[in-house]
Design a protein around this motif. Structure first.
Motif, PDB file in Angstrom:
ATOM      1  N   SER A  59      79.413 -17.651-103.474  1.00 55.99           N
ATOM      2  CA  SER A  59      79.841 -16.312-104.166  1.00 55.99           C
ATOM      3  C   SER A  59      79.534 -15.174-103.477  1.00 55.99           C
ATOM      4  N   LYS A  60      80.206 -13.949-103.794  1.00 58.26           N
ATOM      5  CA  LYS A  60      79.836 -12.731-102.987  1.00 58.26           C
ATOM      6  C   LYS A  60      78.209 -12.518-102.980  1.00 58.26           C
ATOM      7  N   ASP A  61      77.861 -12.614-104.105  1.00 63.27           N
ATOM      8  CA  ASP A  61      76.332 -12.268-103.980  1.00 63.27           C
ATOM      9  C   ASP A  61      75.533 -13.404-103.500  1.00 63.27           C
ATOM     10  N   GLY A  62      75.920 -14.547-103.275  1.00 63.63           N
ATOM     11  CA  GLY A  62      75.363 -15.795-102.946  1.00 63.63           C
ATOM     12  C   GLY A  62      75.477 -15.506-101.175  1.00 63.63           C
ATOM     13  N   LEU A  63      76.529 -14.968-100.725  1.00 66.07           N
ATOM     14  CA  LEU A  63      76.795 -14.721 -99.385  1.00 66.07           C
ATOM     15  C   LEU A  63      75.801 -13.509 -98.654  1.00 66.07           C
ATOM     16  N   HIS A  64      75.345 -12.616 -99.495  1.00 63.25           N
ATOM     17  CA  HIS A  64      74.411 -11.676 -99.238  1.00 63.25           C
ATOM     18  C   HIS A  64      73.011 -12.423 -99.014  1.00 63.25           C
ATOM     19  N   ARG A 129      68.424 -24.810-102.985  1.00 62.57           N
ATOM     20  CA  ARG A 129      67.547 -24.520-104.170  1.00 62.57           C
ATOM     21  C   ARG A 129      67.771 -22.888-104.771  1.00 62.57           C
ATOM     22  N   MET A 130      68.181 -22.303-103.727  1.00 64.28           N
ATOM     23  CA  MET A 130      68.205 -20.743-103.957  1.00 64.28           C
ATOM     24  C   MET A 130      69.527 -20.562-104.630  1.00 64.28           C
ATOM     25  N   GLU A 132      71.191 -23.232-106.467  1.00 65.00           N
ATOM     26  CA  GLU A 132      71.709 -24.159-107.493  1.00 65.00           C
ATOM     27  C   GLU A 132      71.842 -23.960-108.811  1.00 65.00           C
ATOM     28  N   ALA A 133      70.977 -23.090-109.572  1.00 66.59           N
ATOM     29  CA  ALA A 133      70.915 -22.723-110.751  1.00 66.59           C
ATOM     30  C   ALA A 133      72.222 -21.910-111.364  1.00 66.59           C
ATOM     31  N   ASP A 134      72.824 -21.182-110.420  1.00 71.02           N
ATOM     32  CA  ASP A 134      74.155 -20.337-110.581  1.00 71.02           C
ATOM     33  C   ASP A 134      75.390 -20.838-109.938  1.00 71.02           C
ATOM     34  N   GLU A 135      75.155 -21.760-108.809  1.00 73.68           N
ATOM     35  CA  GLU A 135      76.081 -22.061-107.948  1.00 73.68           C
ATOM     36  C   GLU A 135      76.647 -21.008-106.933  1.00 73.68           C
ATOM     37  N   SER A 136      75.826 -19.846-107.035  1.00 77.82           N
ATOM     38  CA  SER A 136      75.951 -18.700-105.927  1.00 77.82           C
ATOM     39  C   SER A 136      76.090 -19.322-104.476  1.00 77.82           C
ATOM     40  N   ILE A 137      75.232 -20.320-104.154  1.00 72.59           N
ATOM     41  CA  ILE A 137      75.231 -21.055-102.892  1.00 72.59           C
ATOM     42  C   ILE A 137      75.179 -22.368-102.924  1.00 72.59           C
ATOM     43  N   ILE A 138      76.235 -23.098-102.478  1.00 80.84           N
ATOM     44  CA  ILE A 138      76.306 -24.491-102.405  1.00 80.84           C
ATOM     45  C   ILE A 138      76.309 -24.741-101.050  1.00 80.84           C
TER      46      ILE A 138
END
Length: 375
Positions: A59-64, A129-130, A132-138
């Motif tokens: 996601s955008k937040d995950g990329l940051h 693990r960072m 996984e909960a919200d699928e912001s990083i896969i």
């Protein structure tokens, strides 16, 4: 059931070849997802083979968060590939699909391969693990000369969605799976193929011995044996454990997952070793119908069946290009100009092995040793 499409070639090929083969086998998958692994990359990645590639979705937040974490470890971004997304009805677009090439941190550039691989593995697990909960990083893989791409949807539509029909993305070894969803909720971490430290595999079948296998692997003290959103991920980890951790030749993978009877082992010249594996690694014996296709770090590809041969599988082609498919129609689509009488349909004792560079095909039989050769 799922459908499997693997091609190994001496020349670079497009993943669309695998996807078109999956389309011919469509009655065997429900369009609930597709996974791709590309190994021995061409195109813009041909000159980047020594650098680790992080494949995944953010996601955008995950990329940051990902950038911050990688910067903190000292990884330097060298090149980024993103698919040219084309809107396709029925496929929900996520924010950011990527294959990112990194320079190793300064302190790791002169380290040996094992230390580098440990760093890549721990980094991939931490990122997973960072998010996984919200699928912001896969994250699917983090390894040199490997790209992994997965998404929910019909394989042919996903090929269009990712722009693979016009992409420069190519490789010499490509594995693709068209999913038949067996979970109540679709999780991309459950989508084949799976990969760990140079070893990859995908499976069509059902592993009813999943729980004891998972428990055995997780008790080995190796951090990469985790996740297990799919009962088929253990096939990849058993391959890694047998060949990498224990150091056995690849053919013993077949002996581990489908062990012979004691009376059959007596006929083997290596009976002492085979019997030792049968006893000590009994928890890794698979159960249920399965066809497994995979590769090892040197580019060897293989196909094996369960001990009752309850899933379809065929291998065929010409020197320089072989396909390992769930069905003949997939093989016909991938390599129509071949001698069909040479096609190999592995049975319960067989392991079909395609050498690196697609030079030749051999069949190793648990009772008879090396038998058929096609080149």
């Amino acid at each position: 059931m799922c459908r499997l499409s693997a091609i190994t070639s001496s020349e670079y090929i497009s993943p669309m070849e695998n996807i078109l083969a999956l389309e011919t086998m469509k009655e065997g998958h429900d369009g609930s997802g597709m996974g791709l692994i590309l190994k021995d990359l061409g195109g813009e990645f041909e000159e980047l083979k020594d650098y680790p590639i992080l494949s995944g979705i953010c996601s955008k937040d995950g990329l940051h968060a990902l950038d911050s974490y990688m910067d903190g470890l000292g990884f330097q971004l060298k090149y980024t590939w993103t698919p040219k997304i084309k809107p396709v009805k029925g496929i929900e677009r996520r924010d950011y699909y990527f294959a990112r090439v990194y320079e190793y941190p300064d302190e790791y550039r002169e380290k040996d391969t094992e230390e580098k691989e440990s760093l890549l593995l721990s980094t991939r697990i931490a990122l997973r693990r960072m998010g996984e909960a919200d699928e912001s990083i896969i994250v699917f893989s983090f390894y040199p000369d490997i790209i992994t791409l997965k998404e929910v949807g019909d394989p042919l539509q996903l090929g269009e969605f990712f722009g693979l029909d016009n992409s420069t993305l190519k490789a010499r070894i490509i594995l693709a799976q068209g999913r038949q969803n067996t979970n109540y909720a679709i999780n991309l971490y459950a989508c084949h193929p799976f990969f760990i430290q140079g070893y990859g595999s995908m499976t069509n079948g059902e592993n009813t011995a999943f729980v004891p296998i998972r428990e055995f692997l997780m008790s080995r003290g190796f951090p990469g044996y985790m996740g297990y959103n799919s009962d088929s991920e253990v096939f990849t980890h058993i391959l890694h454990y047998t060949c990498r951790r224990l150091g056995y030749p690849m053919t013993y993978y077949k002996d581990v997952i489908t062990p012979l009877k004691a009376s059959e082992i007596e006929t083997r010249p290596d009976s002492e070793a085979v019997n030792f594996l049968r006893i000590s690694l009994r928890p890794l014996c698979i159960d249920g119908p399965n066809c497994v296709i995979g590769f090892t770090p040197d580019g060897t590809c293989f196909m094996v069946q369960d001990s009752k041969k309850l899933r379809p599988g065929v291998v065929g082609g010409v020197k320089g290009k072989y396909a390992l498919m769930s069905e003949e129609c997939g093989l016909d689509k991938a390599i129509p100009d071949r001698e069909r009488s040479n096609d190999i349909f592995p049975m319960k004792y067989d392991m079909v092995v395609v050498s690196p560079g697609a030079e030749e095909v051999k069949v190793w039989n648990q009772l008879q040793g090396w038998t058929t050769t096609m080149s």
